[in-house]
Design a protein around this motif. Sequence first.
Motif, PDB file in Angstrom:
ATOM      1  N   ASN A  75      -8.643   3.056  -4.427  1.00  0.00           N
ATOM      2  CA  ASN A  75      -9.810   2.717  -3.602  1.00  0.00           C
ATOM      3  C   ASN A  75     -11.105   2.728  -4.415  1.00  0.00           C
ATOM      4  OD1 ASN A  75      -8.446   2.177  -1.307  1.00  0.00           O
ATOM      5  ND2 ASN A  75      -9.092   3.992  -0.168  1.00  0.00           N
ATOM      6  N   HIS A  79     -12.879  -0.734  -4.286  1.00  0.00           N
ATOM      7  CA  HIS A  79     -14.008  -0.893  -3.359  1.00  0.00           C
ATOM      8  C   HIS A  79     -15.335  -0.346  -3.857  1.00  0.00           C
ATOM      9  CE1 HIS A  79     -10.870  -2.014  -0.593  1.00  0.00           C
ATOM     10  NE2 HIS A  79     -10.314  -0.819  -0.670  1.00  0.00           N
ATOM     11  N   SER A 117      -9.405  -3.451   6.573  1.00  0.00           N
ATOM     12  CA  SER A 117      -9.644  -3.612   5.141  1.00  0.00           C
ATOM     13  C   SER A 117     -10.748  -4.628   4.892  1.00  0.00           C
ATOM     14  CB  SER A 117      -8.367  -4.077   4.446  1.00  0.00           C
ATOM     15  OG  SER A 117      -8.650  -4.368   3.094  1.00  0.00           O
ATOM     16  N   THR A 118     -11.569  -4.343   3.876  1.00  0.00           N
ATOM     17  CA  THR A 118     -12.582  -5.317   3.467  1.00  0.00           C
ATOM     18  C   THR A 118     -12.277  -5.828   2.063  1.00  0.00           C
ATOM     19  OG1 THR A 118     -13.975  -3.609   2.514  1.00  0.00           O
ATOM     20  CG2 THR A 118     -14.375  -4.169   4.820  1.00  0.00           C
ATOM     21  N   GLY A 129      -4.906  -4.001  -0.280  1.00  0.00           N
ATOM     22  CA  GLY A 129      -5.699  -4.572   0.809  1.00  0.00           C
ATOM     23  C   GLY A 129      -4.977  -4.650   2.145  1.00  0.00           C
ATOM     24  N   LEU A 132      -3.968   0.329   4.479  1.00  0.00           N
ATOM     25  CA  LEU A 132      -3.120   1.487   4.781  1.00  0.00           C
ATOM     26  C   LEU A 132      -3.399   2.683   3.879  1.00  0.00           C
ATOM     27  CD1 LEU A 132       0.259  -0.393   5.371  1.00  0.00           C
ATOM     28  CD2 LEU A 132      -1.302   0.553   7.088  1.00  0.00           C
ATOM     29  N   LEU A 134      -6.206   4.715   3.256  1.00  0.00           N
ATOM     30  CA  LEU A 134      -6.816   5.910   3.850  1.00  0.00           C
ATOM     31  C   LEU A 134      -5.889   6.595   4.864  1.00  0.00           C
ATOM     32  CD1 LEU A 134     -10.566   4.801   4.202  1.00  0.00           C
ATOM     33  CD2 LEU A 134      -9.634   6.494   2.630  1.00  0.00           C
TER      34      LEU A 134
HETATM   35  N1  LIG Z   1     -14.452   4.407  -2.185  1.00  0.00           N
HETATM   36  C1  LIG Z   1     -14.754   3.485  -1.275  1.00  0.00           C
HETATM   37  N2  LIG Z   1     -15.969   2.875  -1.298  1.00  0.00           N
HETATM   38  C2  LIG Z   1     -16.291   1.938  -0.380  1.00  0.00           C
HETATM   39  N3  LIG Z   1     -15.450   1.533   0.594  1.00  0.00           N
HETATM   40  C3  LIG Z   1     -14.249   2.104   0.683  1.00  0.00           C
HETATM   41  C4  LIG Z   1     -13.824   3.094  -0.250  1.00  0.00           C
HETATM   42  N4  LIG Z   1     -12.576   3.466   0.097  1.00  0.00           N
HETATM   43  C5  LIG Z   1     -12.226   2.746   1.183  1.00  0.00           C
HETATM   44  N5  LIG Z   1     -13.225   1.916   1.544  1.00  0.00           N
HETATM   45  C6  LIG Z   1     -13.260   1.001   2.697  1.00  0.00           C
HETATM   46  O1  LIG Z   1     -12.275   1.387   3.623  1.00  0.00           O
HETATM   47  C7  LIG Z   1     -11.360   0.314   3.846  1.00  0.00           C
HETATM   48  C8  LIG Z   1      -9.989   0.844   4.146  1.00  0.00           C
HETATM   49  O2  LIG Z   1      -9.459   1.504   3.009  1.00  0.00           O
HETATM   50  P1  LIG Z   1      -7.892   1.627   2.854  1.00  0.00           P
HETATM   51  O3  LIG Z   1      -7.610   2.328   1.585  1.00  0.00           O
HETATM   52  O4  LIG Z   1      -7.353   2.231   4.098  1.00  0.00           O
HETATM   53  O5  LIG Z   1      -7.424   0.114   2.801  1.00  0.00           O
HETATM   54  P2  LIG Z   1      -7.538  -0.935   1.600  1.00  0.00           P
HETATM   55  O6  LIG Z   1      -7.914  -0.227   0.352  1.00  0.00           O
HETATM   56  O7  LIG Z   1      -8.437  -2.014   2.036  1.00  0.00           O
HETATM   57  O8  LIG Z   1      -6.072  -1.478   1.515  1.00  0.00           O
HETATM   58  P3  LIG Z   1      -4.793  -0.688   0.884  1.00  0.00           P
HETATM   59  O9  LIG Z   1      -5.235   0.717   0.616  1.00  0.00           O
HETATM   60  O10 LIG Z   1      -3.721  -0.758   1.909  1.00  0.00           O
HETATM   61  O11 LIG Z   1      -4.457  -1.417  -0.362  1.00  0.00           O
HETATM   62  C9  LIG Z   1     -11.465  -0.529   2.624  1.00  0.00           C
HETATM   63  O12 LIG Z   1     -11.067  -1.861   2.814  1.00  0.00           O
HETATM   64  C10 LIG Z   1     -12.961  -0.427   2.309  1.00  0.00           C
HETATM   65  O13 LIG Z   1     -13.706  -1.258   3.138  1.00  0.00           O
END
Ligand SMILES: Nc1ncnc2c1ncn2[C@@H]1O[C@H](COP(=O)(O)OP(=O)(O)OP(=O)(O)O)[C@@H](O)[C@H]1O
Lengths: 165, 428
Positions: A75, A79, A117-118, A129, A132, A134
């Motif tokens: 993450n 992100h 997800s963003t 993406g 899942l 978090l």
């Molecule tokens: N360290 C961070 N900084 C900014 N935004 C974050 C961060 N971690 C998570 N996010 C935000 O939270 C959302 C959900 O995170 P999550 O880890 O659950 O899903 P993902 O990373 O998008 O997909 P996946 O983990 O399944 O590959 C992200 O898409 C992002 O928008």
Amino acid sequence: MGEYWNIKPELEDSVKQHFSAPPEAEVELEFEVPEKDFNTAGRGSSEVKDLLKRLGVDSETLRRIAVASYEAEINLAAHSKGGVMSCMIYDDLIHLRFLDKGPGIEDITQAMIPGYSTADELVREFGFGAGLGLPNIQKNSDALHIQSAKGSSTLLELLIFFSAP
Amino acid sequence: MSKQKAHYFHAIQILGDNCTGCTSCVRVCPTEAIRVRNRKAIIDPTRCIDCGNCVTVCHFHAIIPRSDSMKILEDYKYKVAILPAAYFGQFTEDVSYEVAKAAVLKIGFDEVAEEAVITEFMVKVIRQYIRNNRDKRPILSSNCPAVVRLIQVKYPSLLPSVFHQEAPMSILTRYLREIIEEEKGIKDEDLGIFLIAPCVAHVTAVHQPEGAHTHLQDGAFSVSMIYGKAREHIKELQNNPPKIDTYPKGLTWALSGVQAELVDCEDIRTLSVNGIENVMEILSRVEDHYLDQYDYIVLRSCTNGCVGGCLNVENPFVAMSRLKKMIKEGKPNEINLEGIDKLYNSGEFDVVPLAPRPIMELDKDIKSAIKKMKRINEFLTMLPGLNCGACGSPSCYALAEDIVQDRASLDDCVVLLKRHSKEEEDNY
Ligand SMILES: Nc1ncnc2c1ncn2[C@@H]1O[C@H](COP(=O)(O)OP(=O)(O)OP(=O)(O)O)[C@@H](O)[C@H]1O
Ligand SMILES: [Mg+2]
């Protein structure tokens, strides 16, 4: 400033005690997590896993730690503008801290929803993406704490006890 | 059977006289089993998984594969060679499959059998096993003995997922013993079955099979040695083409990717991995349940599978290409393995559960392990962090661990020694 806590009810006392007066860690490790570098990201988690194997942590706990730390590390790369992963090991638990350089999470509760997800095009190309990460971190941790706000850095920290009840 | 008395655990031998202490082997060992002490390499037998990396990398002929001497053939009246598919990839393309196979009959064997003959049977058994053990998915292939040992030492939590049946070579041996005794009336003690091995791990497996109930083969010879001897008879056989059965469709066994493709079907998704570094990365991800979408993972320690074994003579890519050509051009052959199902159903190919051989733990007790880890980190801050390996340990971390485990001292660090002597000089 948004703040999010999730603590396993039966561990509430030990968790609170740990955070209110953090003892000095027995072993500490730190890793840089650069932005969008999916080759380097994951290195921290795999080194932590190796270290815990040396300590003889049981395989199920090891797996939970590996999953939670890997997802959090990815993450940061996916992100944020990069950051630092720190790992503090105690006799009975591991404390992982991920502190990045922003841009922050506007609505943490929303980010916790499975499937939200963003992730941008590049991140998806690397197979991430699904939204899942978090939820998976939460499922595998005994305590999870996230602190963030739009435009500021994000702090994610978690505790996992070695002999999980 | 099993007149072989010599007992060794690893098919790798260090010739101390040849060793220069160059530390090349130390650096390529995936389980950090090698140290150079007093300018000689030593292998920790509990850590070694017989992958053969050190054999390949040693330019001084100081780490050499061990295999049996052909002399042991004399102890048996009826001698059978089991050829791995990789053997056929060693010859140039003008040498036909038939000729390469028949040549083995000219060098002291009475019968030659091929691993390829049971490929189809193995695919059936593996599929059945996967379907019966869905809860343990992904199932990990067990025919590479180096991979099995790697899992025992570094990924013991994955042992329940390992395909728990005899390796193809051993199944074939077991079957041949039954058939030859029955059809030819040859007594067990007169029958010698030998494996022609593409790698050291297979030689070790013959002498110390993991999980097997009994010793099955009577010895192992390297592909390169057999190839060398067989080659002398190629010309004569080419002039007199032999009639001998071949199983081109079964040659897939030597190629890791092709083996996975064979098992892959509607309800079984497979993944194929080769090369020990890749294998370790994948096992680590299996441990964390990141590869649960697969039902079966074929893991081979050598590049491209058994064609990459260090006892072959040909380059693994060239050998693979030749085998693929043989598979493509070969006509399917009727395979008759009467009775093999009966043996299988009666549990003859079962193995005992594999035992873990963990090497990672610093101490049995987590508190003491943490204490040691603290001391390791203390030493680590004193060490230069160059990971040059000149001390004879594979990395600064490994040296720190060796110091804490009383297997080395800080003085082993060449860089520190140089710094200290410089400081002393400066003080004068
Ligand atoms: N360290 C961070 N900084 C900014 N935004 C974050 C961060 N971690 C998570 N996010 C935000 O939270 C959302 C959900 O995170 P999550 O880890 O659950 O899903 P993902 O990373 O998008 O997909 P996946 O983990 O399944 O590959 C992200 O898409 C992002 O928008
Ligand atoms: Mg994520």
